[in-house]
Design a protein around this motif. Structure first.
Motif, PDB file in Angstrom:
ATOM      1  N   ILE A 161       0.828  -1.202   0.000  1.00 15.19           N
ATOM      2  CA  ILE A 161       0.000   0.000   0.000  1.00 15.19           C
ATOM      3  C   ILE A 161       0.867   1.258   0.000  1.00 15.19           C
ATOM      4  O   ILE A 161       0.585   2.223  -0.730  1.00 15.19           O
ATOM      5  N   VAL A 162       1.916   1.255   0.799  1.00 16.14           N
ATOM      6  CA  VAL A 162       2.790   2.430   0.867  1.00 16.14           C
ATOM      7  C   VAL A 162       3.551   2.605  -0.448  1.00 16.14           C
ATOM      8  O   VAL A 162       3.785   3.740  -0.886  1.00 16.14           O
ATOM      9  N   MET A 163       3.935   1.521  -1.083  1.00 17.20           N
ATOM     10  CA  MET A 163       4.587   1.616  -2.382  1.00 17.20           C
ATOM     11  C   MET A 163       3.625   2.160  -3.434  1.00 17.20           C
ATOM     12  O   MET A 163       4.012   2.951  -4.297  1.00 17.20           O
ATOM     13  N   TYR A 164       2.370   1.736  -3.364  1.00 22.50           N
ATOM     14  CA  TYR A 164       1.342   2.275  -4.267  1.00 22.50           C
ATOM     15  C   TYR A 164       1.173   3.775  -4.040  1.00 22.50           C
ATOM     16  O   TYR A 164       1.065   4.555  -4.996  1.00 22.50           O
ATOM     17  N   LEU A 165       1.159   4.177  -2.779  1.00 20.58           N
ATOM     18  CA  LEU A 165       1.070   5.598  -2.431  1.00 20.58           C
ATOM     19  C   LEU A 165       2.268   6.367  -2.970  1.00 20.58           C
ATOM     20  O   LEU A 165       2.120   7.449  -3.561  1.00 20.58           O
ATOM     21  N   TYR A 166       3.463   5.814  -2.769  1.00 19.81           N
ATOM     22  CA  TYR A 166       4.698   6.468  -3.232  1.00 19.81           C
ATOM     23  C   TYR A 166       4.711   6.586  -4.749  1.00 19.81           C
ATOM     24  O   TYR A 166       5.123   7.609  -5.295  1.00 19.81           O
ATOM     25  N   ARG A 167       4.260   5.542  -5.433  1.00 18.18           N
ATOM     26  CA  ARG A 167       4.229   5.566  -6.896  1.00 18.18           C
ATOM     27  C   ARG A 167       3.321   6.672  -7.412  1.00 18.18           C
ATOM     28  O   ARG A 167       3.678   7.424  -8.332  1.00 18.18           O
ATOM     29  N   ASP A 168       2.133   6.798  -6.814  1.00 18.04           N
ATOM     30  CA  ASP A 168       1.203   7.847  -7.242  1.00 18.04           C
ATOM     31  C   ASP A 168       1.773   9.241  -6.997  1.00 18.04           C
ATOM     32  O   ASP A 168       1.632  10.129  -7.848  1.00 18.04           O
ATOM     33  N   ALA A 169       2.402   9.430  -5.842  1.00 13.98           N
ATOM     34  CA  ALA A 169       2.852  10.770  -5.469  1.00 13.98           C
ATOM     35  C   ALA A 169       4.103  11.191  -6.231  1.00 13.98           C
ATOM     36  O   ALA A 169       4.147  12.290  -6.803  1.00 13.98           O
ATOM     37  N   PHE A 170       5.131  10.362  -6.253  1.00 14.06           N
ATOM     38  CA  PHE A 170       6.441  10.796  -6.725  1.00 14.06           C
ATOM     39  C   PHE A 170       6.822  10.257  -8.094  1.00 14.06           C
ATOM     40  O   PHE A 170       7.851  10.654  -8.640  1.00 14.06           O
TER      41      PHE A 170
END
Length: 315
Positions: free
Chosen positions: A263-272
């Motif tokens: 989930i955090v990797m998905y979040l990071y991918r979307d943001a950065f």
């Protein structure tokens, strides 16, 4: 009359000194609150605000309501990341809690020699650099047939596995990395809990004829319960925030593949990587809700440890 004025001046002077002490006290603790507001509270509030905006970091923000949540919740990759996070969380954290208690019991035995050496050895992975951990596990779980993991599989007559590319091979390798890195942390916490239990309780139980199992059930586990709840809570939060281990194990391909997307990797991918800060913030809000729900469930399940069953009224 003169004495009354002196008393009033003394009272005013006293109140003035009290206020000065109060102000100086607030000034001493103000750096913590300033840093917390800048580093903690402001990003939380700003992320909550961004969850309802469409923003790429440069253009003006546009209010989109709940659209970001709809995009995230209808994305199959997000639910794949939820599945991966839960599976790797269970494989990596649940065994370490059980093994951590067992190791703590062994390290707390009176007859055990070289206790300090074993304690330092078990705790060493926790303070090891993630770069070193990535190098070690990339060698152990290499895709080559001569890697340590494939060599061990060969001893049992099993075929070699491409650990960095297969669905379950990647999950198992990352889960073992999480287990190896955090087992010492939980063991030390359980060991501290065991050492806080007075020996007099065990001596009294032995005199009363209680067996070792009864001592474990009615003395050790109930008194160790606060430490178990603490580790369960931290492990739940840590499992849902899994990021470093998959990233360092898979390298640059971690954000382009779905085998170990968390989930955090998905979040990071979307943001950065996609510059979609709105959907990333919406993912963060959903993650907080997941953490709260799963942490509450785990605490509820573990709160029954060491609790005596109530007898019926007629018994």
């Amino acid at each position: 009359m003169v004495s009354l004025k002196k008393k009033q001046k003394t009272k005013k002077r006293y109140l003035s000194e009290e206020k000065k002490d109060m102000i100086s006290g607030y000034l001493y603790v103000s750096p913590f609150f300033i840093i917390f507001f800048c580093v903690g509270l402001f990003p939380i509030l700003f992320s909550l605000y961004l969850a309802f905006q469409q923003w790429n970091g440069l253009s003006p923000m546009e209010f989109v309501g709940l659209d970001n949540f709809k995009i995230v919740l209808t994305d199959s990759l997000f639910w794949k990341s939820v599945y991966n996070t839960i599976i790797m969380g269970l494989l990596g954290t649940a065994p370490q809690l059980i093994v951590g208690i067992i190791l703590a019991f062994l390290l707390n035995q009176v007859f055990l020699r070289f206790k300090q050496f074993y304690r330092v050895t078990i705790f060493m992975p926790y303070i090891t650099s993630m770069v070193a951990v990535a190098l070690v596990f990339s060698v152990l779980f290499s895709n080559q047939d001569s890697s340590m993991a494939n060599y061990i599989l060969g001893l049992f007559g099993l075929d070699p596995i491409n650990w960095a590319t297969s669905e379950w091979g990647t999950k198992i390798a990352i889960s073992l990395m999480v287990f190896w890195r955090w087992i010492g942390y939980n063991t030390i916490i359980y060991l501290a809990g065991l050492q806080s239990i007075p020996r007099d309780l065990y001596e009294a139980a032995t005199i009363d004829g209680a067996s070792k199992f009864q001592q474990l059930r009615y003395i050790t586990m109930p008194l160790l319960k606060p430490f178990i709840l603490l580790t369960v809570f931290f492990s739940t939060v840590g499992a849902l925030q899994l990021f470093s281990e998959p990233t360092v194990f898979l390298g640059q391909s971690a954000f382009t593949r779905s085998e170990a997307m968390t989930i955090v990797m998905y979040l990071y991918r979307d943001a950065f990587r996609l510059q979609s800060f709105g959907t990333a913030s919406a993912t963060a809000v959903i993650l907080v809700i997941f953490i709260a729900v799963l942490a509450a469930i785990n605490l509820y399940l573990t709160s029954g440890i060491g609790r005596k069953k109530k007898r019926g009224a007629g018994k």
